[in-house]
Scaffold this motif. Structure first.
Motif, PDB file in Angstrom:
ATOM      1  N   ARG A 184       0.955  -1.385  -0.245  1.00 43.12           N
ATOM      2  CA  ARG A 184       0.090   0.090   0.053  1.00 43.12           C
ATOM      3  C   ARG A 184       0.759   1.353   0.052  1.00 43.12           C
ATOM      4  NH1 ARG A 184      -3.779  -3.054   3.210  1.00 43.12           N
ATOM      5  NH2 ARG A 184      -2.915  -2.212   5.156  1.00 43.12           N
ATOM      6  N   VAL A 185       2.075   1.269   0.618  1.00 43.97           N
ATOM      7  CA  VAL A 185       2.993   2.367   0.719  1.00 43.97           C
ATOM      8  C   VAL A 185       3.698   2.598  -0.549  1.00 43.97           C
ATOM      9  CG1 VAL A 185       4.965   3.412   1.823  1.00 43.97           C
ATOM     10  CG2 VAL A 185       3.301   1.898   3.170  1.00 43.97           C
ATOM     11  N   LEU A 186       3.885   1.442  -1.382  1.00 48.16           N
ATOM     12  CA  LEU A 186       4.194   1.453  -2.648  1.00 48.16           C
ATOM     13  C   LEU A 186       3.296   2.207  -3.742  1.00 48.16           C
ATOM     14  CD1 LEU A 186       6.234  -1.795  -2.954  1.00 48.16           C
ATOM     15  CD2 LEU A 186       7.128   0.459  -3.263  1.00 48.16           C
ATOM     16  N   ILE A 187       2.181   1.559  -3.555  1.00 44.05           N
ATOM     17  CA  ILE A 187       1.138   2.222  -4.317  1.00 44.05           C
ATOM     18  C   ILE A 187       0.842   3.733  -4.043  1.00 44.05           C
ATOM     19  CG2 ILE A 187      -1.372   2.023  -4.947  1.00 44.05           C
ATOM     20  CD1 ILE A 187      -1.027  -0.869  -4.456  1.00 44.05           C
ATOM     21  N   SER A 188       0.818   4.149  -2.681  1.00 46.80           N
ATOM     22  CA  SER A 188       0.649   5.523  -2.669  1.00 46.80           C
ATOM     23  C   SER A 188       1.571   6.378  -3.020  1.00 46.80           C
ATOM     24  CB  SER A 188       0.429   5.688  -1.030  1.00 46.80           C
ATOM     25  OG  SER A 188       1.694   5.628  -0.514  1.00 46.80           O
ATOM     26  N   LEU A 189       2.789   5.742  -3.381  1.00 45.59           N
ATOM     27  CA  LEU A 189       3.937   6.522  -3.863  1.00 45.59           C
ATOM     28  C   LEU A 189       3.870   6.896  -5.294  1.00 45.59           C
ATOM     29  CD1 LEU A 189       6.845   7.971  -3.928  1.00 45.59           C
ATOM     30  CD2 LEU A 189       7.850   5.968  -4.233  1.00 45.59           C
ATOM     31  N   VAL A 190       3.307   5.549  -5.844  1.00 43.77           N
ATOM     32  CA  VAL A 190       3.336   5.639  -7.500  1.00 43.77           C
ATOM     33  C   VAL A 190       2.111   6.370  -7.673  1.00 43.77           C
ATOM     34  CG1 VAL A 190       2.376   4.345  -9.363  1.00 43.77           C
ATOM     35  CG2 VAL A 190       4.244   3.435  -7.872  1.00 43.77           C
ATOM     36  N   GLU A 191       0.969   6.548  -7.004  1.00 44.55           N
ATOM     37  CA  GLU A 191      -0.060   7.414  -7.079  1.00 44.55           C
ATOM     38  C   GLU A 191       0.313   9.098  -6.974  1.00 44.55           C
ATOM     39  OE1 GLU A 191      -3.969   4.724  -6.052  1.00 44.55           O
ATOM     40  OE2 GLU A 191      -3.177   5.982  -4.670  1.00 44.55           O
ATOM     41  N   HIS A 192       1.138   9.225  -6.092  1.00 44.89           N
ATOM     42  CA  HIS A 192       1.649  10.576  -5.770  1.00 44.89           C
ATOM     43  C   HIS A 192       2.573  10.966  -6.937  1.00 44.89           C
ATOM     44  CE1 HIS A 192       3.209  14.071  -4.113  1.00 44.89           C
ATOM     45  NE2 HIS A 192       4.655  13.541  -3.763  1.00 44.89           N
ATOM     46  N   ILE A 193       3.351  10.191  -7.253  1.00 49.24           N
ATOM     47  CA  ILE A 193       4.306  10.524  -8.330  1.00 49.24           C
ATOM     48  C   ILE A 193       3.505  10.908  -9.660  1.00 49.24           C
ATOM     49  CG2 ILE A 193       5.844   9.783 -10.112  1.00 49.24           C
ATOM     50  CD1 ILE A 193       6.901   7.882  -7.892  1.00 49.24           C
ATOM     51  N   TYR A 194       2.326  10.129 -10.072  1.00 47.24           N
ATOM     52  CA  TYR A 194       1.340  10.313 -11.054  1.00 47.24           C
ATOM     53  C   TYR A 194       0.901  11.587 -11.066  1.00 47.24           C
ATOM     54  CZ  TYR A 194      -1.711   8.869 -14.757  1.00 47.24           C
ATOM     55  OH  TYR A 194      -2.430   8.835 -15.819  1.00 47.24           O
ATOM     56  N   ALA A 195       0.248  11.866  -9.887  1.00 47.96           N
ATOM     57  CA  ALA A 195      -0.538  13.005  -9.602  1.00 47.96           C
ATOM     58  C   ALA A 195       0.421  14.303  -9.592  1.00 47.96           C
ATOM     59  CB  ALA A 195      -1.410  12.956  -8.409  1.00 47.96           C
TER      60      ALA A 195
END
Ligand SMILES: Nc1nc2c(ncn2[C@@H]2O[C@H](COP(=O)(O)OP(=O)(O)O)[C@@H](O)[C@H]2O)c(=O)[nH]1
Ligand SMILES: [Mg+2]
Length: 203
Positions: A184-195
């Motif tokens: 979940r932490v990794l996914i939050s990072l990827v979403e943040h990078i994308y946004a």
């Protein structure tokens, strides 16, 4: 990177790299001594992670402070390394890097080409993360902060305050020992990078 593709990867310790792999993406996990970097890389990697934990010797006395991490008798000399297959063509490489200031000479190489970073924080020892966050901000690396919960109620608002985090930087709770939680932490990072990247393109 949704959870379905994440879970589809082989859970073998010696999983060979898919021959169709075209792209390697890199994420770095940084943080203070004993905060759980090696634990997190181990929790999510599909290969038995390479790490360079070494038994602490007298050389670490007065430098690595084990008082906040009782029972910890090893310290990471260089970095941890793990791998996650995202799909047929994309592989994510994880590097766990020591956050101690004396290892900063490693950072330039480590961060070259990195998508972003996870800063792991122990809420009982927040000051250990200041250097890492300063440095990431200075080098304009996108990051999220993950509070590794060693027990006790989580105090995300206090942590955000103490770190003086920019409001747009995600701060999440995690248990570095858990694959689900680390994922979940990794996914939050990827979403943040994308946004963030989209906002930058739009402006
Ligand atoms: N209770 C608890 N212990 C943890 C957690 N994450 C790591 N640990 C333990 O804390 C110690 C330090 O973790 P380690 O991954 O070696 O820290 P590193 O120095 O950042 O690589 C180890 O003994 C881990 O088993 C956690 O989420 N909860
Ligand atoms: Mg370590």
């Amino acid at each position: 990177m949704d959870s379905a593709t994440f879970d589809a990867r082989p859970a073998r310790a010696d999983a060979p790299l898919n021959s169709a792999t075209r792209q390697g993406l890199k994420i770095v996990i940084v943080g203070g001594f004993g905060v759980g970097k090696t634990t997190m890389v181990r929790a999510v990697s599909e290969i038995r992670p390479l790490d360079t934990e070494a038994t602490m010797t007298n050389a670490g006395v007065g430098i690595d402070d084990p008082t906040g991490a009782p029972g910890k008798s090893t310290t990471t000399v260089a970095f941890d390394f793990g791998r996650i297959t995202i799909d047929a063509e994309n592989v994510l490489y994880l590097f766990g890097a020591p956050g101690q200031e004396r290892f900063f000479f490693l950072w330039d190489r480590l961060f070259s080409g990195a998508l972003g970073a996870i800063v792991l924080v122990d809420q009982r020892r927040i000051a250990d993360s200041w250097y890492a966050i300063d440095r990431l901000e200075a080098q304009r690396t996108r990051f999220v902060v993950a509070c590794n919960n060693f027990g006790g109620p989580s105090q995300l608002a206090e942590v955000r305050d103490a770190l003086d985090l920019d409001p747009h930087v995600p701060l999440v709770d995690c248990d570095a020992r858990s694959r689900e939680s680390s994922k979940r932490v990794l996914i939050s990072l990827v979403e943040h990078i994308y946004a963030d990247a989209r906002a930058e393109t739009a402006s």
